[in-house]
Design an enzyme around this catalytic site. Sequence first.
Site, short mmCIF file in Angstrom:
data_model
loop_
_atom_site.label_atom_id
_atom_site.label_comp_id
_atom_site.label_asym_id
_atom_site.label_seq_id
_atom_site.Cartn_x
_atom_site.Cartn_y
_atom_site.Cartn_z
N ALA A 66 0.79 -0.45 0.02
CA ALA A 66 0.08 -0.06 -0.36
C ALA A 66 0.97 0.71 0.03
O ALA A 66 1.89 0.75 0.11
CB ALA A 66 -1.06 -0.28 1.33
N GLY A 111 0.65 -5.03 0.60
CA GLY A 111 -0.63 -5.09 -0.51
C GLY A 111 -1.02 -5.89 -1.19
O GLY A 111 -1.52 -6.28 -1.96
N GLU A 114 -1.06 -9.53 -0.49
CA GLU A 114 -2.29 -9.18 0.09
C GLU A 114 -3.13 -9.89 -1.13
O GLU A 114 -4.16 -10.25 -1.77
CB GLU A 114 -2.91 -8.03 0.64
N GLU A 134 4.56 -4.33 7.33
CA GLU A 134 4.33 -3.70 7.77
C GLU A 134 4.03 -3.47 8.98
O GLU A 134 4.48 -2.70 9.80
CB GLU A 134 2.40 -4.02 8.53
N1 COA Z 1 4.65 2.95 -1.10
C1 COA Z 1 4.86 4.05 -1.44
N2 COA Z 1 6.10 4.70 -2.19
C2 COA Z 1 6.87 3.51 -2.33
C3 COA Z 1 6.33 1.93 -2.04
C4 COA Z 1 5.52 2.22 -0.77
N3 COA Z 1 5.11 1.19 -0.67
N4 COA Z 1 7.67 0.94 -2.18
C5 COA Z 1 8.72 1.92 -2.80
N5 COA Z 1 8.57 3.49 -3.10
C6 COA Z 1 8.55 4.37 -3.44
C7 COA Z 1 10.00 5.02 -2.98
O1 COA Z 1 9.72 5.63 -1.38
C8 COA Z 1 10.99 5.22 -4.10
O2 COA Z 1 10.82 6.86 -4.27
P1 COA Z 1 11.77 7.56 -4.78
O3 COA Z 1 12.09 7.19 -6.24
O4 COA Z 1 10.38 9.03 -4.59
O5 COA Z 1 12.76 7.67 -3.58
C9 COA Z 1 10.80 4.40 -5.27
O6 COA Z 1 9.36 3.78 -5.19
C10 COA Z 1 11.70 3.71 -5.63
O7 COA Z 1 11.68 2.27 -4.14
P2 COA Z 1 13.10 2.40 -3.37
O8 COA Z 1 12.63 2.24 -1.72
O9 COA Z 1 14.45 3.30 -3.95
O10 COA Z 1 14.16 1.43 -4.11
P3 COA Z 1 14.88 0.35 -3.36
O11 COA Z 1 15.18 -1.06 -4.64
O12 COA Z 1 15.83 0.51 -2.79
O13 COA Z 1 13.65 -0.98 -2.30
C11 COA Z 1 11.96 -1.70 -1.63
C12 COA Z 1 12.72 -1.62 -2.92
C13 COA Z 1 10.34 -2.65 -2.46
C14 COA Z 1 12.84 -2.63 -0.85
C15 COA Z 1 11.09 -1.16 -1.10
O14 COA Z 1 11.06 0.26 -1.52
C16 COA Z 1 10.50 -0.54 0.56
O15 COA Z 1 11.23 -1.34 1.18
N6 COA Z 1 9.54 -0.09 0.43
C17 COA Z 1 8.27 -0.44 0.61
C18 COA Z 1 7.24 -1.98 1.24
C19 COA Z 1 6.43 -2.29 2.10
O16 COA Z 1 6.83 -2.21 3.86
N7 COA Z 1 5.27 -1.85 1.96
C20 COA Z 1 4.15 -2.46 3.12
C21 COA Z 1 3.60 -1.28 3.18
S1 COA Z 1 2.56 -1.37 3.85
#
Ligand code: COA
Length: 260
Positions: A66, A111, A114, A134
Site C-alpha cells: 500500500a 498489500g 495480499e 507492516e
Molecule cells: N509506498 C510508497 N512508495 C513506495 C513504496 C510504498 N509501499 N515502495 C516503494 N516506494 C517508492 C520509494 O519511496 C521510492 O520513491 P522515490 O524514488 O521517490 O524515493 C521508489 O518507490 C523506489 O523505491 P526504493 O525504496 O528507492 O527502491 P529499493 O530498490 O531501494 O527498495 C523496496 C525496494 C521494495 C525494498 C522498498 O521500496 C520498500 O521497502 N518499500 C516499502 C515496502 C513496504 O513496507 N510495503 C508495505 C507497505 S504496508
Amino acid sequence: MSYLNITTQVSDGVRVITLSRPKALNALNAETLKELRQAIEEAVADVQTKVIIITGAGEKAFVAGADIAEMSKLSALEGREFALLGQGIFSLIESIAKPVIAAVNGYALGGGSELALSCDIRIAAENAKFGQPEVNLGIMPGFGATQRLPRIVGKGMANFLIMTGEIIDAQAALRVGLVEEVVPKEKLMERAREVAAIIAKKAPIALGLSKRAVNIGLDVGPASGMAYEAEAFATTFSTSDQDEGMNAFLEKRSASFKGE
Ligand code: COA
C-alpha cells in the site's frame, strides 16, 4: 476504459491487468485501488474474458505494498476506510466466477502480497520477493493477510511472516506453498498465459462453481462446504457444457464449451 495507473489487454480469452505506477514500485494508493476495482468489474462484464492475469509493470516490483506516503497521513477512521477499500476489492477478486492468476514479477510486499493472496493461483518469477513488512511501519496487515495467509501457508508461517516482517524469496515462497510455480523471470508471462490458456478452454460455469466451492469451504468448514459442493456439482448437470463435455469424451473428440 482508460486508467492512470493500470493497463489492460485482452487476447485469446485472457485479460492481463497490469498495475503500473513506476514512481512508487506500483504501490497501491486509493486511486489505484479504485482503478483496480473498475478493471476487475470490466473484466467480469466482458464476455471475451475467460481468465484474468494480474501483474506489475517493470522489472522490479509486482506491487511494493500500500502507498506509505498516502497512509502516513491517515487518521484511525480513515485507516479503517482504507482497509475496507482494499479488503473489498481483494474480496471481489476472490468472489468473481472468472479464475484470476497472479504473475508475480518482483516485490510483492504488504498489500502487494495480499493482492497475490486474493488471486486463485500464484506464479512467481525467480526474482519475486514476498513479505508482510507492516510491523516495521508500526501497523499491521489490513488488506486480508491475517485471514488469507494462514489459510494458504498455515498459522505458524503466517505468524512468522506477519510478526518478523521478513522478506522471503521465490524459492522459499514455493516451499511454504505461497506460490504454485517459480519460473525464470523472462518466462513469467509466457507461463502465466500458458496456464491461463489451459483454464480458458474449460467449462466456465464449472470453473466458477469450483472456485466458489473452494473459497466457501475454507470459510465455513468441510461439512457445509461439502453441502455446497453437492449443490454446485448438481448445477453443472443443468448446463449444456456438461452434455458437450461428456459427449465429446464418449465421441473421442475435444470439447468446445460455451459457458451455458
Ligand atoms: N509506498 C510508497 N512508495 C513506495 C513504496 C510504498 N509501499 N515502495 C516503494 N516506494 C517508492 C520509494 O519511496 C521510492 O520513491 P522515490 O524514488 O521517490 O524515493 C521508489 O518507490 C523506489 O523505491 P526504493 O525504496 O528507492 O527502491 P529499493 O530498490 O531501494 O527498495 C523496496 C525496494 C521494495 C525494498 C522498498 O521500496 C520498500 O521497502 N518499500 C516499502 C515496502 C513496504 O513496507 N510495503 C508495505 C507497505 S504496508
